[in-house]
Structures are given as C-alpha cells and as structure tokens.
Scaffold this motif. Structure first.
Motif, short mmCIF file in Angstrom:
data_model
loop_
_atom_site.label_atom_id
_atom_site.label_comp_id
_atom_site.label_asym_id
_atom_site.label_seq_id
_atom_site.Cartn_x
_atom_site.Cartn_y
_atom_site.Cartn_z
N LYS A 22 43.95 -4.96 44.63
CA LYS A 22 43.90 -6.42 44.51
C LYS A 22 45.10 -6.95 43.74
O LYS A 22 45.64 -7.99 44.06
CB LYS A 22 42.60 -6.85 43.82
CG LYS A 22 41.39 -6.61 44.72
CD LYS A 22 40.11 -7.16 44.08
CE LYS A 22 38.90 -6.72 44.89
NZ LYS A 22 37.87 -6.08 44.07
N ASN A 23 45.51 -6.23 42.71
CA ASN A 23 46.60 -6.71 41.86
C ASN A 23 47.53 -5.54 41.54
O ASN A 23 47.21 -4.71 40.70
CB ASN A 23 46.00 -7.30 40.58
CG ASN A 23 47.07 -7.81 39.63
OD1 ASN A 23 48.26 -7.57 39.84
ND2 ASN A 23 46.65 -8.50 38.58
N PRO A 24 48.66 -5.46 42.23
CA PRO A 24 49.55 -4.30 42.06
C PRO A 24 50.02 -4.11 40.62
O PRO A 24 50.40 -3.01 40.24
CB PRO A 24 50.75 -4.63 42.97
CG PRO A 24 50.25 -5.67 43.90
CD PRO A 24 49.18 -6.44 43.19
N GLU A 25 49.99 -5.18 39.81
CA GLU A 25 50.38 -5.01 38.41
C GLU A 25 49.33 -4.24 37.61
O GLU A 25 49.62 -3.61 36.61
CB GLU A 25 50.60 -6.38 37.75
CG GLU A 25 51.97 -6.93 38.02
CD GLU A 25 52.22 -8.20 37.22
OE1 GLU A 25 51.68 -8.31 36.11
OE2 GLU A 25 52.96 -9.04 37.72
N HIS A 26 48.09 -4.35 38.04
CA HIS A 26 46.99 -3.66 37.36
C HIS A 26 46.17 -2.90 38.39
O HIS A 26 45.07 -3.33 38.76
CB HIS A 26 46.08 -4.65 36.62
CG HIS A 26 46.81 -5.55 35.68
ND1 HIS A 26 47.44 -5.08 34.55
CD2 HIS A 26 47.00 -6.89 35.69
CE1 HIS A 26 47.99 -6.10 33.91
NE2 HIS A 26 47.76 -7.20 34.58
N PRO A 27 46.69 -1.79 38.90
CA PRO A 27 46.00 -1.12 40.01
C PRO A 27 44.80 -0.30 39.52
O PRO A 27 44.76 0.92 39.63
CB PRO A 27 47.10 -0.22 40.60
CG PRO A 27 48.01 0.06 39.46
CD PRO A 27 47.93 -1.10 38.51
N VAL A 28 43.80 -1.00 38.98
CA VAL A 28 42.64 -0.29 38.42
C VAL A 28 41.91 0.53 39.47
O VAL A 28 41.24 1.51 39.16
CB VAL A 28 41.62 -1.24 37.75
CG1 VAL A 28 42.07 -1.68 36.38
CG2 VAL A 28 41.31 -2.42 38.65
#
Lengths: 312, 502
Positions: free
Chosen positions: B465-471
C-alpha cells in the motif's frame, strides 16, 4: 544529557544480545533509564523505518548526531580474499560501516569473543578478525594505533557469550565517567583478573585431585575432561549465569571461551596431558612442584570425596 | 532491501508491478562457514561449536547435534536425560515464542503505515521497543524461564550439557523444585497477561465460532495480548497476507520418555513428525530430503543430493550465472515446505489451526497465532516431566562406545521448525557435517524446476500500500521467524532486482 548507543553486528550468532537481555537488577530497560542511555539503533530491538535508519547512519557519519558508545557484536568479516563480501549491508562490506562508525565513536566496546579477538572464523575462508586484536595480537581490524575519541582503545569484553553483568557494568562505568582499568588485552580488570575456577562448587574435588573420568561422575573436570577453569580468566563462577549456575558447576568443562585464541583446534572435552598431568598448568606454577603437590593432595583425599559423597 | 529484527542479516530483492510484488528473491548477507569449520575435529566438538551457530536457539542446535551422535554411538538415553533435554529445549522455546512475538514481530504495528488503524495508539503503547507495556514484561519473564536451562545445563546461551548417552548434569531435588517454581510463575504470567484466561479455558477453543465466542466473552480476553493481537490483525487483514505453498514439514518434537505419565498424542512425540502436502498428510521419511543447488553459489554434483551425500563447496559468484543465493534449496520428495509452529500444529491436526487454514490458507495471522499459542501445549508437559525427573533410580547418563566411525542424523523441531544435523565420522574425526536449519527451508531459493522457496512464494502477489513503509513485506517475512545467522552457508545474493529499504 543522554548517552547515545549504537549496536552493530558483524559475524556473530546474536548470542551476546540475547545474553544481555538476561541482565538483572537493573534489567536492560531499567539500566538504560538509570544511565539515560538513548539507544539509537540495535538490529534486533529497534523499529526504525528503513529510511530513518539510513538517515541516522548518515547523520552520525556527518557529525550531526554524537555517537557516545558503539557496541560491536560478532567478528569483523574480511573474506573472501579480503573483499569483506561475506558480510554485507546493501551490497557493501559491513566492515566499512563498522570502521566509519568507530572513527566517530567516543567509546567502542567489543562485546563477546568474536568482536574482541576474532573467535569463530579466524584463519578460515571468512577471514574473521577482532576489532583491535587478532587472537593474541594487537592490531585486528582497526590496527594497533587506534584510539576512540575518548582516548581509550577498543574495550574488549570477551566471553562466548559476554556475561550481561560485565556489559552492564562497563556501560555504567563509561556513562558515569568512572575510571576503567584495563588488562593486557584491553579488558576491564574487575571481571577479567578472576579465574573461571574461582567459586566453582567442585573446588573441593579439585583441591584433593578427585577427578572425573566420565560424564556425570561428580568430580573435578580439570585433569581429564578438558576443563580450563584454572587457566582462564572470567567471572562465570563469581557472578554466575542467569543468576543460577555455571557450566562447570553442572559438569560441563570450561572451554576457555574468553581466551584470545578461542576456539582452539584441540578437542574440547579432553585435557591434553603428559603422564596424567595437564600440559597447560595454572599460570606461574612450576611443573615439578605442581606434580608433587597434586600427588600429595590425591593421597590426602578424604573418603567422602573419593566416594563422591560430597555435594556439588 | 535489508530487513532487521531477523536473527542475522537478510535482504529481500523484489519487483513491484502496479503496487504488487511480482517477483521475490531472498538472500542472506552473511557467510560464517560453520560446516567446514567442523571438519577434521573431534566428534564431541560439534556439541560446543554448533550451538554457536545461533544465539537464540543454541539449545536446539545442541539437541540436534547430540541426537546424531547418540545414533552413531548406539546410545540408550535414560528417561531422566530425555526429560532434561526436552525441558531445557522447551524453556528455550517459550523464550523464543514470546520474544519473537513482542520484540521482533509486533513492533511493526507501531509503523507509521498504521496511523489510520483504530488501535494504533494502543499498539504503540504496548509494542514500543524497550518501553512497551507488552515488551517490558516479556523481557522480564523470558529471562526467568531460561533460568531453568542454567539450573539443568549451566548457562544460557551456549552450554554443551547434552552428551551422547544423556546429559552431564545430575540435578538434585532442590534444583527441580526451583525449576518448578520458575515454571509455575511463567505459567501464571502467560495465563494472566498473554491469554487472559486459564489454559483449560483456552483449550476449549476449537472452531472459528469458539474463537469469536472466546474473544467476546469478557474484557480480559479482548485486552489480553492474544486478544489484542487478534483484534489488531483482523482490522489490518493479516489473514490475507503471505499466502504461500500449502506444504508443511515437521521432524517431530519432544520424544516421550519410555515411562511417563504424559499421554503421547501420537507415535511417541508431543508433536508428531509428518509432511502435509496440499491437504494430504504423509508419514515422514528423512530419506526423502534433498538439497538442490541450482540457484545457489555451490558446486553442483548433478542431481539434488541427500544431506549424507552433500558437501559444501563454495563457488565464486559471477554476475552472469543464474545463481542468486548462497542458501541451498532443501526439498522433501521434491517439494519445498514451510516449517515452524504453524507446520507443527497443522501436522498435529490442531482443530482451530486446521479450520483457520481451510478457510484462508497459510498466512501471516495464522503463523503468528500458532507461535503465540504454542506455549499452551508446552506448559502442561513441562509440569509433568519436571515432577517425574529424578524420582526413580534412573541415571542421567549412560556410558557408551568410543565414537570412531559411522554416520548419524539428529532431527528435531527447533523453535523455527525442522532442524537436522547429518554427521559422518571417520577414524575418530568429523569427516562431513551438514546442517539444514528451519530458515534454510523457509528462506530457500528456487530449485531446478524453478519452484520458489516458501517465503519467496508467500511474497509474490503481495499488495504494497505504501512503498515508504512496506509493512506487508516485513510482516510476511517475520511471520516465518527468520533466523539468518542459522543459514550456515548463506551469503550475499549478487543480483539485486530492486532495492527498497525495509
């Protein structure tokens, strides 16, 4: 003002970290509170965003964030063939980052035998070495002349693993600016001038040379079973492990894991000996006197020990 | 991208198309050469050296090493020694399962990626590194339970108290009493804080309906660590993440002493061995294990070999080869297989886990749930075995033949799954030593058929969902409890596809 701490792992098993988690009174979290230690980074315990971690490294290296204490766990891997590629971070040898951080650190602590002296992997394809020692020789990764910004050399806390009290005590001394007296291999004297043997509950058996020849016999492990307790420095039997016991107390020989040349090539569970007397004797004793003393001690051994009736 | 909070170093190389992982390769970034370090050494030296492969599962390595030597020596291991070996390994496992969950896995719930999650603030309160309300007691209680290992084996980590024919220690009555107190305290904490109910109440949860009933029964269940984990995971839809190969392997955990009051659930083990292949259960046969090096930087000997035939000979990586990992690809009967607590409970036919698996397939939620509830199966067995230790006339060690020639294997369930040591002795020395760790199974590279390893497969198809925070990537890999220091022959993959910091 807080003291910043950065923990980095080279060629190691993580055992020093897990040992540190056993710290007691104060425990790890209490210790950091008491000493106002701000943990900037620990590879197993931190939850920094990847970008923030990269930024942190950059800011330390550009002197924007002071690095008060750098803890290094695991050996410095220089192989294969000097490339350092057997231990990398983002494709670059990890040793480069360790070296760069050591230039910025006020204090550097080598946690465990691998970081101190090389340990597992020295003289092997991974070309492991210690931060400032290669086995017995000063030098290692950072070289003979290295001093951290405090003027100290790398402070070595050997042991496989390093005992949590030793690390907690060293951190306390450094964070409080207390003097720290080091021995010939740059380890704090407080923990590394006592022999592993001191405080072992098998000492009475040792005294009268009532020796174990097979596992579980209840006796001293020095003459046959490979125990290095009387030869090696370390506080195992003074401060005990996990607050409870030690290897030698339960019948596991001391393998000499604080020694600069650990692990040795010869078998761990066997004492090398000449005519039944160990080749390696406690530092400073004369062989002839030692043989005479041990012969008389064995002759004087009380029956309760010979019959292994005494507790351990 | 580098991934921390795995034991050792790990980088995941993956491709993303339209926000979805289309390809993944996992590479350990460290090589320590433990197998080759053992060659030529005295047979018992493996008992000292192999625990140093891994600081968090050193007792597991010791047990695998000693079982291989037991086999070569033809040793009969006394019941009390079996109990001490099991009890120490179980104490280490309790430590691992709780530390992994609250020190390594759940800190990702504090990621900015979850700012919009309705339980975010509480997750931060519980899971903040070194400060969280779940973290501090976990550190405190896990270090107490491993005192059992120090009492029975001298120290933790890194003792060598198991020897062929038994254990070296001779615990007395007071030692056992101390262990029982430690166990009782741990159980009390586990019931009160982790489950929020008694073991007996939890054991009634067998179906999906039971689980919902349990969760809504009282606030203590919702607020417990288990209850909170379930509630957070449901909103984060972790059951839709990390769906991998439907194959599971277990070597069998905790062999029964000959005389014990504990009922063996199956075939002499607390958790039976087996291979679960796409819904079908198969008996386990170690002969069917092979190591494939098609995509590894190791010298190939033609067809994939059984570990007794395998040797570890490194090849210098070249950019133009297909190889991308220094990990080998273990296969069972030709299949990749996931291993760990989930595999154990699937093969033990645990009703709740089986139903969750039937509903959603293998996923992040069910892997972590299995790890969090596994202690509930260990605690009663430990209680029983502690009561039985040292009460008969049994010894803790049986002398046996000199170790000269022969070969043996030690197969156990370590905390992260199936662990095997295959040892060949010649003329009183170690001639060959092969270790296949749980992480080697889970982190396996592709094989010659191009079949991905378990966590590579689990990553493909993941929506970021968010490449900066690939949880999503972090959750998937951590749900396998990765231990890269255990990849005893793993080194940097040299063909990164994409590098996104993780």
């Amino acid at each position: 003002m807080s003291t910043t701490l950065y923990w980095i792992q080279g060629g190691g098993c993580g055992g020093d970290t897990w040992s540190f988690l056993s710290a007691e009174s104060p425990d790890l979290t209490e210790l950091f509170d008491i000493l106002s230690i701000e943990m900037l980074w620990h590879p197993s315990l931190s939850a920094l965003d990847p970008q923030s971690k990269e930024q942190l490294d950059r800011r330390i290296l550009e002197d924007e964030i002071p690095l008060d204490i750098l803890c290094v766990e695991g050996s410095i891997i220089q192989g294969p063939s000097g490339t350092g590629l057997a231990d990398t971070l983002l494709g670059r040898p990890k040793k480069d980052l360790i070296g760069a951080l050591a230039e910025k650190a006020f204090h550097v602590i080598a946690v465990g035998t691998c970081a101190s002296f090389g340990g597992f992997g020295t003289d092997q394809e991974t070309e492991a070495t210690g931060m400032q020692f290669h086995k017995h020789d000063l030098g290692g990764f950072l070289g003979k002349k290295y001093k951290s910004k405090s003027g100290f050399p790398v402070i070595n806390l050997p042991g496989c693993p390093c005992h949590s009290d030793v690390l907690a005590g060293t951190l306390s001394a450094l964070a409080n600016d207390l003097p720290l007296e080091l021995n010939e291999t740059n380890s704090p004297l407080d923990w590394y001038r006592i022999m592993v043997h001191q405080g072992c509950t098998r000492n009475e058996y040792h005294e009268y040379r009532v020796e174990e020849k097979q596992f579980g016999e209840k006796g001293c492990l020095f003459f046959y079973m490979g125990c290095q307790g009387p030869l090696v420095k370390g506080p195992c039997n003074k401060i005990l492990w996990n607050r409870r016991s030690s290897k030698t107390r339960v019948g596991v020989p001391c393998f000499g894991c604080t020694r600069p040349d650990f692990p040795p090539r010869h078998p761990f569970f066997k004492t090398r000996n000449i005519e039944g007397i160990p080749i390696e004797l406690p530092a400073g004793v004369s062989r002839a006197h030692y043989m005479a003393y041990k012969g008389m001690a064995a002759a004087a051994a009380p029956k309760r020990l010979i019959k292994r009736k005494s507790g351990i | 991208m580098p991934l921390n909070r795995s034991e050792g170093d790990l980088e995941i190389h993956f491709e993303i198309d339209d926000g979805m992982v289309s390809e993944a390769r996992s590479a350990g970034t460290m090589y320590r050469g433990f197998e080759n370090l053992l060659k030529g050494r005295s047979p018992l030296d493996g008992l000292v050296i192999t625990p140093r492969i891994c600081g968090i599962c050193c007792t597991a390595q010791l047990k695998a090493a000693v079982k291989a030597l037991d086999m070569i020596a033809g040793a009969r291991v006394p019941d009390d020694a079996i109990r001490v070996r099991n009890l120490t390994l179980m104490a280490e496992q309790l430590q691992n399962d709780l530390r992994h969950t609250f020190l390594l896995f759940t800190p990702d719930f504090t990621s900015p990626a979850y700012r919009e999650h309705s339980l975010f603030e509480e997750a931060v309160k519980r899971y903040r590194p070194l400060k969280g309300e779940a973290v501090i007691p976990t550190i405190r209680e896990t270090k107490k339970i491993i005192e059992i290992i120090a009492i029975l084996g001298g120290q933790w980590p890194h003792s060598s108290f198991m020897v062929p024919g038994g254990v070296v220690s001779v615990p007395g009555q007071n030692d056992i009493i101390q262990c029982r107190s430690l166990l009782a305290n741990f159980r009390h904490w586990y019931e009160r804080r982790i489950l929020g109910c008694t073991l007996a109440r939890w054991s009634d949860v067998k179906t999906l309906e039971d689980l919902d009933l349990w969760l809504h029964e009282k606030p203590a269940h919702q607020e417990s660590e288990l209850g909170f984990f379930i509630r957070f995971s449901r909103e984060a839809q972790l059951h839709q993440l990390g769906n991998g190969h439907p194959n599971f392997i277990s070597f069998g955990a905790y062999e029964m002493p000959v005389n014990t009051g504990l009922k063996a659930p199956s075939a002499g083990f607390l958790f039976p061995p087996g291979f679960f292949n796409n819904g079908a259960m198969n008996p386990f046969d170690q002969e069917k294990i092979t190591e494939d090096v098609t995509f590894s930087h190791f010298k190939s000997h033609g067809d994939p070999r059984h570990p007794f035939e395998e040797t570890t000979v490194i090849e210098t990586p070249h950019d133009n080869t297909e190889a991308y990992s220094w990990g080998k690809a273990p296969r069972y009967d030709g299949y990749p297989a996931e291993t760990g607590p989930l595999a154990e409970l699937v093969i033990a036919s645990n009703p709740l886990i089986k139903r969750l698996l039937d509903k959603d397939g293998p996923n992040v939620f069910i892997r972590q749930l299995a790890r969090l509830i596994r202690p509930a199966f260990l605690l009663p067995a430990m209680d029983c075995w502690l009561k039985e230790t040292g009460v008969g006339n049994e010894t803790f060690y049986q002398k046996n033949e000199q170790l000269e020639n022969g070969r043996g294997f030690g197969l156990i369930q370590a905390h992260r799954g199936a662990l095997g040591h295959w040892v060949t002795l010649e003329d009183g020395k170690i001639a060959e030593y092969q270790v296949i760790t749980p992480t080697a199974w889970n982190a396996s590279p592709r094989d010659r058929e191009g079949i991905r390893g378990p966590w590579e497969e689990a990553l493909v198809g993941t929506i970021i969902k968010n490449p900066e925070h690939p949880v999503e990537i972090q959750h998937t890999i951590r749900s396998f409890d990765p231990c890269m220091v255990c990849c005893v022959h793993t080194i940097e993959g040299n063909r990164p596809i994409a590098k996104i910091l993780c």
